[in-house]
Design an enzyme around this catalytic site. Structure first.
Site, mmCIF file in Angstrom:
data_model
loop_
_atom_site.group_PDB
_atom_site.id
_atom_site.type_symbol
_atom_site.label_atom_id
_atom_site.label_comp_id
_atom_site.label_asym_id
_atom_site.label_seq_id
_atom_site.Cartn_x
_atom_site.Cartn_y
_atom_site.Cartn_z
ATOM 1 N N HIS A 167 1.015 -1.096 0.289
ATOM 2 C CA HIS A 167 -0.070 0.231 -0.280
ATOM 3 C C HIS A 167 0.829 1.278 0.172
ATOM 4 O O HIS A 167 1.785 1.327 1.081
ATOM 5 C CB HIS A 167 -0.896 0.108 1.234
ATOM 6 C CG HIS A 167 -1.793 -0.792 0.918
ATOM 7 N ND1 HIS A 167 -1.728 -1.871 1.714
ATOM 8 C CD2 HIS A 167 -3.142 -1.108 0.783
ATOM 9 C CE1 HIS A 167 -3.207 -2.523 1.290
ATOM 10 N NE2 HIS A 167 -3.953 -2.370 0.404
ATOM 11 N N LYS A 170 -14.442 5.003 5.075
ATOM 12 C CA LYS A 170 -14.673 5.810 4.403
ATOM 13 C C LYS A 170 -16.119 5.894 4.304
ATOM 14 O O LYS A 170 -17.162 6.567 4.112
ATOM 15 C CB LYS A 170 -14.133 5.780 3.472
ATOM 16 C CG LYS A 170 -14.278 6.414 1.801
ATOM 17 C CD LYS A 170 -13.044 6.345 0.952
ATOM 18 C CE LYS A 170 -12.990 4.922 0.889
ATOM 19 N NZ LYS A 170 -14.033 4.726 -0.512
#
Length: 900
Positions: free
Chosen positions: A140, A568
């Protein structure tokens, strides 16, 4: 630098280190930068409002001076990080040498607690035998620093402890010169990447951490585990309970550049690193074991190895251990050559070991012989560490997971069905999909035909699974053990992957019963998916076919939980509670069907992506959810911070093991009040969704954060968003969180919390009392508040308002920022109220000290970033402005010690 913060005698060495590095950096600036830059940096170190100071000074600076000032602020953040890391290690060593027992999170303390909790040797051994802890390194894109820059930092870190040991001025001057030289190299090196990383670059970066750290740290940690457990529980054995895993080269979710070729490249690099390590250790053993048959006896097993040795030197005729080691090395290097690795062996090459187990068996023959014949100390030194290393690392060094989006799997299945003349898979409902997939999974007939031309996507996907099968055959069965389905929402998502495994030889069907060589792992990521996790898995457990599949995998089902997308999607409070509820439900479901559960926590480095201290996070899990089995992702800047140094790596891995064992053997804990937490979650969700679904929010976010500039930073090989960014749900979680950290709002980690507490507690003192009680006694709620406190301490609403000024629609921005500012006020007030304190970080002196030291430079970087973003928005083709934005992004990330 505000060294008055370090007024505790325990911090005297840190103050001295910080001052020493500060002086070296000023020496550099006097030589390399203009007097105005030097003077500005000096003023920043004592300024109460460094962002305002930057705003005042910036018009006086030309482009070169602006560049130098930005770089200097970033370097100050770096050297303070180094000084703090050295100090943490110093304090740990002092603590251990003083014989004060283990600190919280250490194995020594965990073993003491197990003993105090009346855990007996049998129960401890039983738990150890059923424990599996894996730190999974991912690619990531959250490490903003180049590997070259990290290498300079490691060199300074290695040198800095010498300062305390310098006994005279000459020694101190020599050390000063060495560090000055490194800082000059750092100053003259580009901080930013000019080109985007490739997948192979990411693989090389991931591999580099092993010779740098893990090859030393893991054997040492295992030796410590053996000491701690055998001291408290004589006779207890420590199996291979801890391993390192990875995604780099196998994670293709959203990354079209991951392929069968990158998977093969990854394992070649893994094997190259681990075989070089083995060769080096065997060479050292060869030098350390010149034992003569005139002085010691030798077991027949070792004599047999010695008799087959390629080492024919006359001087070795009476040294059976050396001759045996030469034989072992020649066979191990024979395997390396068979794997296509270009490394030599001074003894030539013999028949390759067929497996790591064969290699291990021969090493154990040496060890047994040494123990049996009076050389136990030699058996328990380097040889014991090498045996443990081979047992843990094998020929593959670390296993890689495969990962792909459920929709991509479905696309391949649909095409296979189409060319085989079967149903139109995409038109089937869920029940029909399950029926069709189970039909195809019940017999051996393949759907794939080598005589049909398939789409690039289908060929690409099947090639990766085929390559994984070959890799398992060559490098060992443990090389690839998991295939993860991201965005898993339905039972058919698991069955679709099973069909692809069958088509590529990773799953066989005999007499209608499946046998898989790989684990099928669903990843539940969104709020909706987490709420649906139990129904999906119950459907699977009711299938006789899947029950047989699990039996072939040891009756263990791994479930991955996604922290990033759920946050999120619903905000921190709702995400945390949904994850907790999902785990509670899964624990009961797995008990009902008598299946062992292993949870894989997809946590990021930031609180907004599930980050926070690992020890508290594991202990905050619901009772029964750990049970000795846990996997946790580690990424980007977290890998650097936790594992780039052997001492740090050992300490952080020890914490994972300690917390896992403590949560498993002493799991007695009270769950939070479900009704209270649900109410808190519901109200928080409402306010969070009101913000992110506001019609002007997306424009506000894009214009008042460096989100679009982050995408050009070349942090990783995959795109920043899955498709053209028009909605928040299209944006990856990392740049989402990264951007909110850069503009100093850290919004994903707290928004909605304050309104929820205020709403629930209005005219209800009993609710406030209940929340305060949870804050004092419930591990889940304590961890949530602790993480929120750390983030809010880094939030600066005044600086954030400067970013709001970047909006192209001031009136609309005023409304959105007004909502954010008011929620921040409420959330901070609520947090202080529940913690019953008047200041943040009152009980976290280490973080408070850390922030106070860095804040002048951090705030200055934010001030520079706002100014450069403003310039870049007016002049999109201005290369200097873009470079300065990139440098400030790097600097702010280093100052916060977090990205995404």
């Amino acid at each position: 630098m505000q060294l008055h913060i370090l007024n505790n005698p325990k911090d005297a060495a840190l103050a001295a280190d910080a001052e020493f590095l500060k002086q070296s950096l000023f020496n550099l600036l006097h030589e390399e930068a203009s007097p105005l830059v030097v003077e500005t940096v000096k003023l920043l170190s004592t300024s109460d409002d460094s962002a305002a100071l930057i705003e005042k000074v910036l018009p006086q600076l030309d482009e070169q001076q602006t560049h130098d000032l930005t770089l200097a602020c970033g370097l100050f953040a770096q050297i303070l990080n180094i000084a703090e890391d050295v100090h943490h290690e110093r304090r740990r060593q002092i603590h251990e040498e003083a014989g004060r027992g283990g600190a919280e999170g250490s194995l020594t303390e965990t073993v003491r607690r197990l003993k105090a909790g009346k855990a007996d040797g049998k129960s401890v051994q039983r738990q150890l035998d059923n424990t599996s802890v894996t730190a999974v390194l991912t690619a990531h894109p959250t490490e903003v620093q180049r590997q070259t820059v990290l290498s300079f930092n490691r060199r300074i870190r290695a040198l800095l402890p010498q300062r305390e040991r310098c006994t005279n001025a000459d020694a101190l001057a020599r050390l000063r010169r060495e560090i000055d030289t490194i800082l000059l190299g750092l100053w003259q090196t580009s901080e930013t990447r000019r080109h985007k990383l490739s997948v192979n670059d990411e693989i090389n970066n991931g591999v580099s951490i092993f010779p740098m750290s893990f090859f030393e740290a893991l054997p040492k940690l295992y030796r410590k585990m053996e000491h701690d457990f055998q001291t408290a529980y004589p006779g207890v054995r420590v199996p291979d309970i801890l391993k390192i895993g990875g995604w780099i080269g196998g994670d293709r979710d959203g990354n079209p550049f991951v392929s069968a070729e990158t998977l093969r490249f990854a394992f070649r690099r893994h094997a190259d690193a681990v075989f070089r390590f083995y060769r080096g250790e065997l060479d050292k053993l060869y030098r350390e074991l010149p034992l003569s048959i005139r002085r010691v006896k030798v077991n027949g097993d070792v004599t047999a190895l010695s008799d087959k040795s390629p080492d024919e030197e006359i001087a070795r005729a009476e040294e059976p251990y050396r001759r045996a080691i030469a034989y072992i090395m020649a066979r191990a290097m024979g395997k390396a050559r068979a794997l296509g690795l270009g490394m030599g062996c001074k003894f030539g090459f013999l028949e390759p070991y067929a497996s790591a187990q064969e290699f291990l068996d021969d090493l154990k023959k040496l060890q047994r012989s040494l123990i049996d014949n009076g050389s136990r100390l030699l058996a328990e030194g380097r040889l014991a560490d090498l045996i443990r290393s081979v047992s843990v690392f094998g020929f593959h060094m670390m296993p890689l997971d495969l990962r792909q989006h459920a929709g991509k799997h479905a696309d391949v299945v649909a095409e296979l069905f189409q060319h085989a003349g079967l149903e139109d898979y995409n038109r089937l409902n869920e029940e029909q999909k399950q029926t069709a997939l189970l039909r195809e999974l019940s017999h051996q007939r393949p759907l794939y035909s080598p005589f049909i031309t398939y789409s690039d996507h289908t060929r690409h996907e099947l090639a990766i699974f085929n390559e994984a099968r070959k890799i398992k055959d060559e490098f060992g069965e443990d090389a690839v053990t998991q295939s993860i389905i991201s965005n898993c929402e339905q039972p058919s998502d698991l069955l679709a992957l099973a069909l692809l495994l069958k088509e590529t030889g990773l799953l066989a069907v005999e007499n209608g019963k499946p046998h898989s060589r790989i684990n099928i792992v669903p990843l539940f990521e969104t709020i909706e998916a987490l709420e649906n996790a139990c129904p999906v898995m119950e459907t699977m457990f009711r299938l006789d076919w899947y029950d047989a599949l699990l039996e072939s995998r040891g009756n263990i089902q791994e479930i991955m939980l996604g922290y990033s997308d759920s946050n999120k999607d619903g905000g921190y409070v709702t995400s945390s509670w949904c994850l907790y509820q999902a785990e509670l439900g899964l624990v009961e479901l797995f008990k009902k069907y008598d299946v062992r559960m292993r949870l894989f926590h997809g946590r990021g480095g930031s609180v907004g992506r599930g980050g926070g201290p690992s020890y508290q996070a594991i202990l905050a899990q619901p009772a029964g959810s750990v049970a000795g089995q846990i996997r946790i992702t580690e990424q980007g800047e977290v890998i650097t911070a936790k594992y780039a140094d052997p001492g740090n790596a050992q300490r952080n891995l020890e914490t994972l093991v300690a917390a896992t064992l403590e949560a498993s053997i002493l799991p007695d804990k009270k769950d939070p009040d479900a009704k209270l937490m649900q109410a808190l979650s519901d109200v928080s969700f409402k306010y969070y969704r009101e913000l992110i679904t506001h019609p002007d929010f997306i424009d506000y976010f894009l214009q008042t954060s460096p989100i679009q500039e982050i995408a050009t930073l070349n942090l990783g090989s995959r795109p920043a968003s899955r498709k053209t960014l028009a909605r928040i749900q299209d944006l990856r979680a990392i740049p989402w969180v990264f951007s909110w950290m850069q503009n100093r709002l850290m919004l994903p980690a707290w928004y909605g919390f304050g309104s929820a507490v205020e709403t629930l507690c209005e005219d209800k003192p009993e609710t406030l009392a209940a929340l305060r009680e949870h804050a004092q006694s419930n591990p889940f709620f304590q961890a949530m508040l602790s993480n929120m406190e750390q983030v809010m301490a880094k939030t600066d609403i005044t600086l954030a308002e400067n970013y709001a000024g970047l909006s192209e629609s001031p009136d609309k921005a005023k409304i959105i920022f007004g909502m954010i500012k008011e929620e921040y006020r409420r959330s901070r007030k609520a947090l202080l109220d529940l913690l019953q304190t008047e200041e943040l970080l009152r009980d976290n002196r280490s973080l408070a000290r850390s922030l106070a030291l860095r804040i002048p430079y951090l705030n200055a970087l934010n001030g520079l970033q706002v100014a450069m973003l403003k310039r870049l928005r007016k002049e999109p083709d201005n290369p200097h402005a873009l470079l300065m934005v990139h440098l400030t992004i790097n600097g702010v990330a280093q100052g916060l010690r977090n990205t995404g």
